[in-house]
Design an enzyme around this catalytic site. Structure first.
Site, PDB file in Angstrom:
ATOM      1  N   SER A 144       0.853  -1.195   0.000  1.00 30.26           N
ATOM      2  CA  SER A 144       0.000   0.000   0.000  1.00 30.26           C
ATOM      3  C   SER A 144       0.881   1.233   0.000  1.00 30.26           C
ATOM      4  O   SER A 144       2.018   1.191   0.502  1.00 30.26           O
ATOM      5  CB  SER A 144      -0.905   0.012   1.240  1.00 30.26           C
ATOM      6  OG  SER A 144      -1.566   1.267   1.383  1.00 30.26           O
ATOM      7  N   TYR A 157      -1.039  -1.383  10.450  1.00 28.55           N
ATOM      8  CA  TYR A 157      -1.252  -1.497   9.008  1.00 28.55           C
ATOM      9  C   TYR A 157      -0.085  -0.868   8.250  1.00 28.55           C
ATOM     10  O   TYR A 157       0.496  -1.492   7.348  1.00 28.55           O
ATOM     11  CB  TYR A 157      -2.568  -0.824   8.611  1.00 28.55           C
ATOM     12  CG  TYR A 157      -2.885  -0.964   7.134  1.00 28.55           C
ATOM     13  CD1 TYR A 157      -3.439  -2.153   6.647  1.00 28.55           C
ATOM     14  CD2 TYR A 157      -2.617   0.061   6.234  1.00 28.55           C
ATOM     15  CE1 TYR A 157      -3.717  -2.299   5.299  1.00 28.55           C
ATOM     16  CE2 TYR A 157      -2.887  -0.084   4.884  1.00 28.55           C
ATOM     17  CZ  TYR A 157      -3.438  -1.268   4.422  1.00 28.55           C
ATOM     18  OH  TYR A 157      -3.701  -1.420   3.078  1.00 28.55           O
TER      19      TYR A 157
END
Length: 275
Positions: A144, A157
């Site tokens: 990401s 995350y």
């Protein structure tokens, strides 16, 4: 577990295939002629996707598997390692959280590490043994653009996605000059179920920042086929990634805190943004 003795097509394994980017990876890889292993927990979702792929002329196999469970993951890894037709591994399975690290359940943080890190390590190791021996294969890890930053309420995350980028880059260095490659796909906000599952409304993010899943997957597969190490779809997110990598932390961290406070204020003023 799947058996592929009668299948002639090269095999592509896609984790997190029950929805979102994973389902789109499965559709595009099946259209390219791969036999796609659909790996995820939700059997009903996988069966529905498999039906649609087969109706479109694709070849696939359903592998219902919880990658956070050691026994199930080990069984899948053994099958992946033994598959001589394996050509592509897409480590896509993942999830996010909107709670702070201290507030979120430890089990959730543990599952995120198991899914983003341990499953990626074990499946990559299982796949690469045969790929390196055959001097042919591709590993695509879905990270990401968040992996280039650190953010409040996204500590684990951002950290695990940063690890995925670093891990992939290391693999790419190690595999350079061979017929095997590793690519990290680093998308920004993408229209899938990902944020819905987190309970974060899409309206809190400007429309121009959202990317289509089919576009992100096309970019990732094209980069993978070219052997690129890192792919960040869309020029806007490539700028963000550059900022995350090169801007001094003493500038970047205050900006991140300010953005978080502004986002919290917007959601507090309009609760429908979380719906």
């Amino acid at each position: 577990m799947v058996t592929m003795d009668t299948i002639e097509q090269p095999v592509a394994v896609v984790t997190g295939a029950s929805a979102g980017l994973g389902a789109e990876f499965a559709r595009q890889l099946a259209a390219q002629g791969y036999c796609v292993w659909l790996v995820a927990r939700r059997q009903d979702r996988l069966d529905a996707l498999a039906k649609s792929l087969r109706e479109a002329g694709g070849v696939c196999e359903v592998v219902a598997c919880d990658l956070t469970d050691d026994a199930q993951l080990n069984a899948l890894c053994a099958t992946v390692a033994a598959e001589e037709k394996l050509a592509v591994l897409v480590n896509n399975a993942g999830f996010g959280s909107k709670l702070s690290f201290a507030e979120s359940p430890l089990a959730e943080q543990d599952s995120m590490v198991r899914l983003h890190v341990l499953a990626t390590v074990r499946l990559s190791h299982a796949a690469l043994g045969g790929m390196v021996a055959r001097d042919c294969g591709r590993v695509l890890n879905v990270a990401s653009v968040a992996g280039f930053f650190q953010s409040e309420s996204n500590v684990m995350y951002c950290s695990t996605k940063a690890w995925m980028i670093s891990f992939t880059e290391g693999l790419a260095l190690e595999l350079a000059g061979s017929g095997v490659s590793a690519t990290a796909l680093c998308p920004g906000f993408t229209i899938t179920e990902f944020h819905d599952v987190m309970g974060v409304g899409r309206s809190s993010v400007p429309k121009h920042q959202w990317l289509r899943a089919d576009y992100v997957v096309r970019c990732g597969l094209a980069a993978m086929d070219k052997g690129k190490w890192i792919c960040t779809p869309h020029w806007r997110y490539r700028i963000y990634a550059w900022i995350g990598r090169h801007m001094p932390k003493w500038i970047l961290h205050p900006l991140s805190r300010r953005r978080r406070k502004r986002s919290d204020a917007i959601r507090a003023a309009d609760p429908t943004l979380n719906e």
